[in-house]
Design a protein around this motif. Structure first.
Motif, PDB file in Angstrom:
ATOM      1  N   UNK A  70       0.766  -1.092   0.059  1.00 11.91           N
ATOM      2  CA  UNK A  70      -0.012   0.125  -0.196  1.00 11.91           C
ATOM      3  C   UNK A  70       0.949   1.294  -0.196  1.00 11.91           C
ATOM      4  N   UNK A  71       1.954   1.111   0.828  1.00  5.40           N
ATOM      5  CA  UNK A  71       2.742   2.427   0.703  1.00  5.40           C
ATOM      6  C   UNK A  71       3.369   2.505  -0.770  1.00  5.40           C
ATOM      7  N   UNK A  72       3.738   1.408  -1.152  1.00  8.55           N
ATOM      8  CA  UNK A  72       4.396   1.667  -2.743  1.00  8.55           C
ATOM      9  C   UNK A  72       3.604   2.330  -3.817  1.00  8.55           C
ATOM     10  N   UNK A  73       2.172   1.839  -3.367  1.00  9.20           N
ATOM     11  CA  UNK A  73       1.057   2.264  -4.557  1.00  9.20           C
ATOM     12  C   UNK A  73       0.803   3.818  -4.209  1.00  9.20           C
ATOM     13  N   UNK A  74       0.683   3.998  -2.749  1.00  8.40           N
ATOM     14  CA  UNK A  74       0.519   5.442  -2.531  1.00  8.40           C
ATOM     15  C   UNK A  74       1.670   6.349  -3.116  1.00  8.40           C
ATOM     16  N   UNK A  75       2.768   6.052  -3.129  1.00  4.24           N
ATOM     17  CA  UNK A  75       3.928   6.703  -3.344  1.00  4.24           C
ATOM     18  C   UNK A  75       3.977   6.897  -5.034  1.00  4.24           C
ATOM     19  N   UNK A  76       3.326   5.860  -5.833  1.00  3.30           N
ATOM     20  CA  UNK A  76       3.379   5.753  -6.925  1.00  3.30           C
ATOM     21  C   UNK A  76       2.289   6.902  -7.679  1.00  3.30           C
ATOM     22  N   UNK A  77       1.159   6.652  -6.858  1.00  6.98           N
ATOM     23  CA  UNK A  77       0.028   7.728  -7.179  1.00  6.98           C
ATOM     24  C   UNK A  77       0.275   9.289  -6.959  1.00  6.98           C
ATOM     25  N   UNK A  78       0.732   9.433  -5.717  1.00  7.11           N
ATOM     26  CA  UNK A  78       1.179  10.848  -5.377  1.00  7.11           C
ATOM     27  C   UNK A  78       2.598  11.404  -5.691  1.00  7.11           C
ATOM     28  N   UNK A 261      10.089  -0.002   3.632  1.00 11.26           N
ATOM     29  CA  UNK A 261      10.218  -1.404   2.897  1.00 11.26           C
ATOM     30  C   UNK A 261      10.155  -0.988   1.334  1.00 11.26           C
ATOM     31  N   UNK A 262       9.514   0.025   0.744  1.00  9.32           N
ATOM     32  CA  UNK A 262       9.464   0.398  -0.759  1.00  9.32           C
ATOM     33  C   UNK A 262      10.637   0.908  -1.147  1.00  9.32           C
ATOM     34  N   UNK A 263      11.254   1.877  -0.034  1.00  9.47           N
ATOM     35  CA  UNK A 263      12.592   2.307  -0.305  1.00  9.47           C
ATOM     36  C   UNK A 263      13.603   1.631  -0.480  1.00  9.47           C
ATOM     37  N   UNK A 264      13.574   0.676   0.274  1.00  5.23           N
ATOM     38  CA  UNK A 264      15.038  -0.531   0.285  1.00  5.23           C
ATOM     39  C   UNK A 264      14.710  -1.219  -0.848  1.00  5.23           C
ATOM     40  N   UNK A 265      13.449  -1.726  -1.462  1.00  7.52           N
ATOM     41  CA  UNK A 265      13.376  -2.287  -2.920  1.00  7.52           C
ATOM     42  C   UNK A 265      13.764  -1.615  -3.733  1.00  7.52           C
ATOM     43  N   UNK A 266      13.526  -0.260  -3.817  1.00  5.93           N
ATOM     44  CA  UNK A 266      13.854   0.541  -4.938  1.00  5.93           C
ATOM     45  C   UNK A 266      15.397   0.991  -5.025  1.00  5.93           C
ATOM     46  N   UNK A 267      16.062   0.612  -3.662  1.00  9.74           N
ATOM     47  CA  UNK A 267      17.482   0.704  -3.729  1.00  9.74           C
ATOM     48  C   UNK A 267      18.232  -0.318  -4.250  1.00  9.74           C
ATOM     49  N   UNK A 268      17.439  -1.476  -4.328  1.00 11.33           N
ATOM     50  CA  UNK A 268      18.192  -2.668  -4.609  1.00 11.33           C
ATOM     51  C   UNK A 268      17.719  -3.117  -5.888  1.00 11.33           C
ATOM     52  N   UNK A 269      16.502  -3.146  -6.325  1.00 14.22           N
ATOM     53  CA  UNK A 269      15.797  -3.473  -7.438  1.00 14.22           C
ATOM     54  C   UNK A 269      15.768  -2.594  -8.574  1.00 14.22           C
ATOM     55  N   UNK A 270      15.522  -1.210  -8.245  1.00 15.40           N
ATOM     56  CA  UNK A 270      15.328  -0.201  -9.375  1.00 15.40           C
ATOM     57  C   UNK A 270      13.977   0.374  -8.828  1.00 15.40           C
ATOM     58  N   UNK A 271      13.356   1.270  -9.679  1.00 19.82           N
ATOM     59  CA  UNK A 271      12.353   1.997  -9.561  1.00 19.82           C
ATOM     60  C   UNK A 271      10.746   1.488 -10.290  1.00 19.82           C
ATOM     61  N   UNK A 272      10.991   0.534 -11.020  1.00 22.51           N
ATOM     62  CA  UNK A 272       9.981   0.174 -11.838  1.00 22.51           C
ATOM     63  C   UNK A 272       8.941  -0.551 -10.766  1.00 22.51           C
ATOM     64  N   UNK A 273       7.559  -0.017 -10.913  1.00 22.56           N
ATOM     65  CA  UNK A 273       6.548  -0.728 -10.266  1.00 22.56           C
ATOM     66  C   UNK A 273       6.230  -2.041 -10.245  1.00 22.56           C
ATOM     67  N   UNK A 274       6.689  -2.710 -11.557  1.00 22.97           N
ATOM     68  CA  UNK A 274       6.358  -4.054 -11.869  1.00 22.97           C
ATOM     69  C   UNK A 274       7.260  -4.861 -11.015  1.00 22.97           C
ATOM     70  N   UNK A 275       8.380  -4.252 -10.519  1.00 22.75           N
ATOM     71  CA  UNK A 275       9.435  -4.813  -9.627  1.00 22.75           C
ATOM     72  C   UNK A 275       9.180  -4.463  -8.106  1.00 22.75           C
TER      73      UNK A 275
END
Length: 329
Positions: A70-78, A261-275
């Motif tokens: 949900x946090x990742x989705x909110x960050x994508x929308x806003x 969690x979403x920030x750690x994921x972006x640092x490791x795997x990139x910014x694409x929301x498919x990942x």
């Protein structure tokens, strides 16, 4: 790798507790359940494993997964890296619903099922719904208007909650404990209550990953590709808010999971929301299972509220994100 780490964290968490079961005996018990063999555990130990620890681990995984995706989705929308699942009044609505139930507890003491999760769930959805209605009445209902409406609704609902608490001063301790977050469970009831909501909304959000990638380049570009940004935002925010409400209803308010969690994921795997979205789902489950393990052991036999553990982790990370954003600007 993420799934492997999740399985390891879940298994280790089932071993942690006042009663020591031993990893070999737990493995033998799992094998016995799968093959129909003889259990190496006593009846009491088996009950501890299957009706206390395993449901709690599963519940922690569900709540963490819901808050992180949900946090990742909110960050994508806003398009804001500091957006949070509680942004649109979900936390304030859930807190108000829980407070009302705690205050009126003597009147519902005879109920077979505690009404507190239901009240928190309804309150969270009510807060988000009110924010949406206000944003629509104030203008076009774009993301900036919705964000401002969420802040206003959250402040208003928090004020009502504070007033109710002050009028019923003897209930403050119980409300405060709920707001710090916890995963106390005596069986599979909470898991069965939240699993349908979190499962369906997580699938919906993952299916919207490509659309969020397109929205990241701008509404005009998205519209030129045949995508309707307003409808996509409504779908994503609705699914994310429903997942958050389901999580809050059984766990109380657990902060920072949707930011860390979403920030750690972006640092490791990139910014694409498919990942980002599926890995946030797995990473959130792992993070909260580990946090719950710390909460249960650090002051054993007493238990630390899990919201305190996530705050100790999330607050410094939040400051780090602010510093990183400042250096980029």
């Amino acid at each position: 790798m993420a799934l492997l780490i999740l399985l390891v964290a879940a298994f280790v968490s089932t071993l942690v507790g006042v009663s020591s079961l031993g990893y070999q005996r737990v493995l033998q018990e799992i094998w016995a359940q799968l093959t129909g063999g003889v259990s190496p555990l006593s009846e009491r130990e088996a009950a501890i494993l299957w009706y206390l620890r395993v449901p709690r681990v599963v519940l922690a995984g569900l709540v963490g997964a819901a808050l992180a995706i949900s946090g990742a989705a909110f960050q994508g929308v806003f398009r804001n890296p500091l957006a949070d699942p509680y942004l649109l009044g979900a936390a304030a609505g859930a807190g108000l619903g829980a407070t009302i139930v705690v205050v009126s507890a003597p009147g519902v003491a005879g109920w077979g099922i505690s009404p507190l999760p239901l009240a928190a769930f309804v309150g969270a959805l009510g807060g988000v719904g009110l924010s949406w209605v206000l944003s629509q009445s104030a203008g076009r209902g774009n993301s900036a208007t919705l964000l401002l409406a969420g802040v206003a609704v959250a402040s208003f609902l928090t004020a009502i909650q504070t007033f109710v608490q002050q009028v019923n001063i003897d209930t403050i301790q119980r409300v405060y404990e709920w707001m710090l977050g916890g995963l106390n469970t005596t069986g599979w009831q909470e898991v069965l209550l939240t699993l349908p909501y979190i499962g369906v909304t997580s699938v919906v959000l993952c299916l919207c990953a490509r659309l969020l990638d397109v929205l990241a380049v701008g509404d005009e570009e998205a519209a030129s590709l045949g995508i309707r940004p307003a409808r996509v935002r409504l779908l994503v925010l609705g699914a994310a808010s429903l997942a958050t409400a389901a999580a809050v209803s059984v766990s109380g308010l657990i902060g920072f999971v949707g930011i860390v969690v979403p920030h750690v994921v972006r640092l490791i795997a990139g910014a694409s929301y498919r990942v980002v979205l599926p890995l946030s789902l797995i990473g959130g489950a792992t993070f909260l299972i580990a946090a719950d393990e710390v909460a249960r052991t650090i002051l054993a036999p007493a238990e630390l509220p899990i919201g305190v553990v996530t705050a100790f982790t999330g607050a410094p990370f939040f400051l780090l994100v602010l510093r990183m954003n400042r250096s980029r600007s």
